[in-house]
Scaffold this motif. Structure first.
Motif, mmCIF file in Angstrom:
data_model
loop_
_atom_site.group_PDB
_atom_site.id
_atom_site.type_symbol
_atom_site.label_atom_id
_atom_site.label_comp_id
_atom_site.label_asym_id
_atom_site.label_seq_id
_atom_site.Cartn_x
_atom_site.Cartn_y
_atom_site.Cartn_z
ATOM 1 N N ALA A 80 0.817 -1.214 0.000
ATOM 2 C CA ALA A 80 0.000 0.000 0.000
ATOM 3 C C ALA A 80 0.852 1.265 0.000
ATOM 4 O O ALA A 80 0.587 2.211 -0.761
ATOM 5 C CB ALA A 80 -0.951 -0.009 1.201
ATOM 6 N N GLY A 81 1.875 1.294 0.858
ATOM 7 C CA GLY A 81 2.726 2.474 0.928
ATOM 8 C C GLY A 81 3.527 2.688 -0.339
ATOM 9 O O GLY A 81 3.657 3.829 -0.824
ATOM 10 N N ILE A 82 4.053 1.600 -0.907
ATOM 11 C CA ILE A 82 4.847 1.696 -2.132
ATOM 12 C C ILE A 82 3.992 2.214 -3.285
ATOM 13 O O ILE A 82 4.406 3.084 -4.057
ATOM 14 C CB ILE A 82 5.457 0.327 -2.481
ATOM 15 C CG1 ILE A 82 6.427 -0.118 -1.375
ATOM 16 C CG2 ILE A 82 6.178 0.376 -3.826
ATOM 17 C CD1 ILE A 82 6.919 -1.531 -1.517
ATOM 18 N N GLU A 83 2.784 1.678 -3.401
ATOM 19 C CA GLU A 83 1.885 2.110 -4.479
ATOM 20 C C GLU A 83 1.470 3.564 -4.297
ATOM 21 O O GLU A 83 1.291 4.292 -5.280
ATOM 22 C CB GLU A 83 0.657 1.200 -4.529
ATOM 23 C CG GLU A 83 0.978 -0.210 -5.009
ATOM 24 C CD GLU A 83 -0.230 -1.124 -4.948
ATOM 25 O OE1 GLU A 83 -1.301 -0.656 -4.517
ATOM 26 O OE2 GLU A 83 -0.098 -2.301 -5.323
ATOM 27 N N LEU A 84 1.327 3.995 -3.031
ATOM 28 C CA LEU A 84 0.963 5.391 -2.780
ATOM 29 C C LEU A 84 2.091 6.327 -3.214
ATOM 30 O O LEU A 84 1.832 7.386 -3.802
ATOM 31 C CB LEU A 84 0.644 5.593 -1.299
ATOM 32 C CG LEU A 84 0.123 6.977 -0.895
ATOM 33 C CD1 LEU A 84 -1.082 7.379 -1.736
ATOM 34 C CD2 LEU A 84 -0.242 6.993 0.590
ATOM 35 N N VAL A 85 3.332 5.947 -2.959
ATOM 36 C CA VAL A 85 4.475 6.744 -3.424
ATOM 37 C C VAL A 85 4.472 6.808 -4.954
ATOM 38 O O VAL A 85 4.725 7.868 -5.543
ATOM 39 C CB VAL A 85 5.809 6.153 -2.921
ATOM 40 C CG1 VAL A 85 6.987 6.861 -3.584
ATOM 41 C CG2 VAL A 85 5.918 6.296 -1.416
ATOM 42 N N THR A 89 4.435 10.195 -7.211
ATOM 43 C CA THR A 89 5.472 10.547 -8.191
ATOM 44 C C THR A 89 4.923 10.602 -9.621
ATOM 45 O O THR A 89 5.446 11.344 -10.456
ATOM 46 C CB THR A 89 6.643 9.548 -8.134
ATOM 47 O OG1 THR A 89 6.131 8.217 -8.310
ATOM 48 C CG2 THR A 89 7.349 9.630 -6.781
ATOM 49 N N SER A 90 3.889 9.826 -9.905
ATOM 50 C CA SER A 90 3.316 9.820 -11.257
ATOM 51 C C SER A 90 2.365 10.992 -11.506
ATOM 52 O O SER A 90 1.993 11.265 -12.654
ATOM 53 C CB SER A 90 2.570 8.503 -11.504
ATOM 54 O OG SER A 90 1.399 8.437 -10.702
ATOM 55 N N GLY A 91 1.971 11.670 -10.432
ATOM 56 C CA GLY A 91 1.042 12.781 -10.576
ATOM 57 C C GLY A 91 -0.413 12.391 -10.378
ATOM 58 O O GLY A 91 -1.288 13.258 -10.309
ATOM 59 N N TYR A 92 -0.689 11.083 -10.293
ATOM 60 C CA TYR A 92 -2.071 10.628 -10.104
ATOM 61 C C TYR A 92 -2.625 11.123 -8.779
ATOM 62 O O TYR A 92 -3.789 11.536 -8.693
ATOM 63 C CB TYR A 92 -2.124 9.106 -10.168
ATOM 64 C CG TYR A 92 -3.487 8.523 -9.830
ATOM 65 C CD1 TYR A 92 -4.517 8.520 -10.765
ATOM 66 C CD2 TYR A 92 -3.744 7.987 -8.570
ATOM 67 C CE1 TYR A 92 -5.763 8.003 -10.462
ATOM 68 C CE2 TYR A 92 -4.981 7.462 -8.253
ATOM 69 C CZ TYR A 92 -5.987 7.477 -9.200
ATOM 70 O OH TYR A 92 -7.234 6.966 -8.879
ATOM 71 N N ILE A 163 1.565 6.044 5.876
ATOM 72 C CA ILE A 163 2.006 7.208 6.646
ATOM 73 C C ILE A 163 3.407 7.625 6.212
ATOM 74 O O ILE A 163 3.693 8.810 6.005
ATOM 75 C CB ILE A 163 1.971 6.889 8.158
ATOM 76 C CG1 ILE A 163 0.518 6.719 8.625
ATOM 77 C CG2 ILE A 163 2.663 7.989 8.963
ATOM 78 C CD1 ILE A 163 0.382 6.140 10.020
ATOM 79 N N ALA A 164 4.290 6.645 6.058
ATOM 80 C CA ALA A 164 5.659 6.933 5.603
ATOM 81 C C ALA A 164 5.649 7.536 4.202
ATOM 82 O O ALA A 164 6.414 8.455 3.900
ATOM 83 C CB ALA A 164 6.485 5.651 5.632
ATOM 84 N N ALA A 165 4.771 7.016 3.336
ATOM 85 C CA ALA A 165 4.685 7.534 1.967
ATOM 86 C C ALA A 165 4.219 8.985 1.960
ATOM 87 O O ALA A 165 4.761 9.823 1.229
ATOM 88 C CB ALA A 165 3.724 6.667 1.157
ATOM 89 N N LEU A 166 3.219 9.289 2.770
ATOM 90 C CA LEU A 166 2.668 10.643 2.798
ATOM 91 C C LEU A 166 3.642 11.637 3.418
ATOM 92 O O LEU A 166 3.723 12.786 2.999
ATOM 93 C CB LEU A 166 1.351 10.650 3.586
ATOM 94 C CG LEU A 166 0.171 9.954 2.890
ATOM 95 C CD1 LEU A 166 -0.966 9.729 3.875
ATOM 96 C CD2 LEU A 166 -0.315 10.780 1.708
ATOM 97 N N ARG A 167 4.415 11.195 4.408
ATOM 98 C CA ARG A 167 5.310 12.114 5.119
ATOM 99 C C ARG A 167 6.652 12.295 4.407
ATOM 100 O O ARG A 167 7.259 13.357 4.484
ATOM 101 C CB ARG A 167 5.534 11.623 6.550
ATOM 102 C CG ARG A 167 4.303 11.780 7.436
ATOM 103 C CD ARG A 167 4.581 11.327 8.854
ATOM 104 N NE ARG A 167 3.432 11.568 9.714
ATOM 105 C CZ ARG A 167 3.209 12.683 10.396
ATOM 106 N NH1 ARG A 167 4.075 13.683 10.307
ATOM 107 N NH2 ARG A 167 2.145 12.816 11.161
ATOM 108 N N GLN A 169 7.391 10.752 0.980
ATOM 109 C CA GLN A 169 7.262 10.655 -0.479
ATOM 110 C C GLN A 169 8.533 10.074 -1.089
ATOM 111 O O GLN A 169 8.920 10.408 -2.210
ATOM 112 C CB GLN A 169 6.940 12.022 -1.087
ATOM 113 C CG GLN A 169 5.647 12.618 -0.547
ATOM 114 C CD GLN A 169 5.283 13.936 -1.178
ATOM 115 O OE1 GLN A 169 5.822 14.325 -2.204
ATOM 116 N NE2 GLN A 169 4.345 14.651 -0.578
ATOM 117 N N ASN A 170 9.165 9.169 -0.324
ATOM 118 C CA ASN A 170 10.428 8.560 -0.737
ATOM 119 C C ASN A 170 10.210 7.062 -0.919
ATOM 120 O O ASN A 170 9.992 6.339 0.057
ATOM 121 C CB ASN A 170 11.506 8.826 0.320
ATOM 122 C CG ASN A 170 12.879 8.363 -0.114
ATOM 123 O OD1 ASN A 170 13.060 7.225 -0.533
ATOM 124 N ND2 ASN A 170 13.859 9.250 -0.016
#
Length: 257
Positions: A80-85, A89-92, A163-167, A169-170
Motif C-alpha cells: 500500500a505504501g509503495i503504491e501510494l508513493v 510521483t506519477s502525478g495521479y 504514513i511513511a509515503a505521505l510524510r 514521499q520517498n
C-alpha cells in the motif's frame, strides 16, 4: 453525502484491486517465503514438540501453521505504501486530491486492496496447510474468524507504509520498511511457546502486538472458541486498526498543507 463517499470508496477500491495483478510475478515472493519457512521449520524442528513445556499432543507442524498463514497475510500489507508513493510521483495523487473526494475514501480504497490480497494469499497458504494435514479445530467458522482477525491486522499495518509515503514521499525509504516485518514477527511466540522463551525475549514478546494476533489465530487452529486468546487477538487488531487509520488520515491532512 454518504452515497457520494461510498461511491468514491467503491471506484477507488476497484482501481486499486486491479493493481494486485500488476505484475502477477510480484506475488510469488510473498507466497513462497511463508511456505518455504513452514516446510523447513516443520521438518527440521519437529523434535521440538517433545521438549518439556511444549503443549502436549500437538505437533510442531500444527503449532507453526498459524505463523505461515499470518506471514502470507502480513506480507500483503507492504504494497500500500509503495503504491501510494508511485501515485504521488506519477502525478495521479495530485489529480486525486484536487477532486471532491473524501480523504478517508482514498485510504479505505487502499485498504480494500490490502484486504483482497490478504484473503487471496492467505487462502492459498491455508489450502496447502490443509493438504499436509493441518486441522483447524474451530472448523469453517474458525477459518472465517482467522481471516477476519488477520485481514483487520493487515489493513492496520499497511497504514504504517502509507504514513511513511505521505510524510516522506520517498519510495526507497517506504520499501525499506518491509524489513520491520521480521523483528515484529520473530520477537513473538511464532516459533515457540512463551514458557520456553528466555525471560527477556518473553518479556519483549508480551509487549509485541503481533504476539496477540498469532496467539489468537493459534487458539482458533489448536484450542477452540473458549480460549481467551481469540478475544485478545481481535481486540488488539481492532485497536491497531483504529489508531493507525486515524494516524494515516492525520498524515494525509498534513501532507496537503
Amino acid at each position: 453525502m454518504m452515497q457520494h463517499f461510498l461511491s468514491d470508496w467503491y471506484y477507488l477500491s476497484i482501481r486499486n484491486i486491479k493493481q494486485i495483478w500488476r505484475p502477477v510475478l510480484a506475488l510469488i515472493p510473498s507466497l513462497f517465503i511463508p511456505i518455504f519457512f513452514f516446510a523447513v521449520n516443520a521438518t527440521s524442528l519437529q523434535a521440538f514438540a517433545n521438549a518439556p513445556g511444549f503443549p502436549k499432543g500437538i505437533s510442531y507442524k500444527d503449532f507453526i501453521a498459524p505463523t505461515a498463514i499470518f506471514t502470507a497475510i502480513f506480507f500483503s500489507a507492504g504494497n500500500a505504501g509503495i503504491e501510494l508513493v508511485q501515485d504521488i510521483t506519477s502525478g495521479y495523487f495530485k489529480k486525486l486530491i484536487i477532486m471532491p473526494i473524501h480523504r478517508l475514501a482514498i485510504i479505505l480504497g487502499k485498504l480494500s486492496e490490502v484486504a483482497v490480497q490478504s484473503v487471496l494469499q492467505g487462502s492459498i497458504v491455508l489450502v496447502l496447510l490443509l493438504l499436509v494435514g493441518v486441522h483447524v479445530k474451530t472448523g469453517f467458522l474458525g477459518v472465517l474468524a482467522i481471516f477476519a482477525m488477520l485481514v483487520l491486522f493487515a489493513m492496520a499495518w499497511s497504514c504504517i507504509g502509507m504514513i511513511a509515503a505521505l510524510r516522506t514521499q520517498n519510495a526507497r525509504l517506504v520499501q525499506s520498511m518491509f524489513t520491520l516485518v521480521f523483528p515484529f514477527l520473530y520477537v513473538t511466540t511464532s516459533q515457540a511457546p512463551k514458557e520456553l522463551l528466555p525471560k527477556t525475549f518473553a518479556l519483549i514478546a508480551s509487549y509485541n502486538p503481533v504476539t496477540y494476533i498469532i496467539e489468537g489465530v493459534r487458539a482458533l487452529v489448536l484450542s477452540g472458541w473458549s480460549d481467551p486468546a481469540i478475544g485478545k487477538g481481535f481486540v488488539v487488531a481492532a485497536v491497531l486498526f483504529v489508531l493507525l487509520v486515524s494516524a494515516a488520515v492525520a498524515s494525509f491532512r498534513k501532507a496537503l498543507k
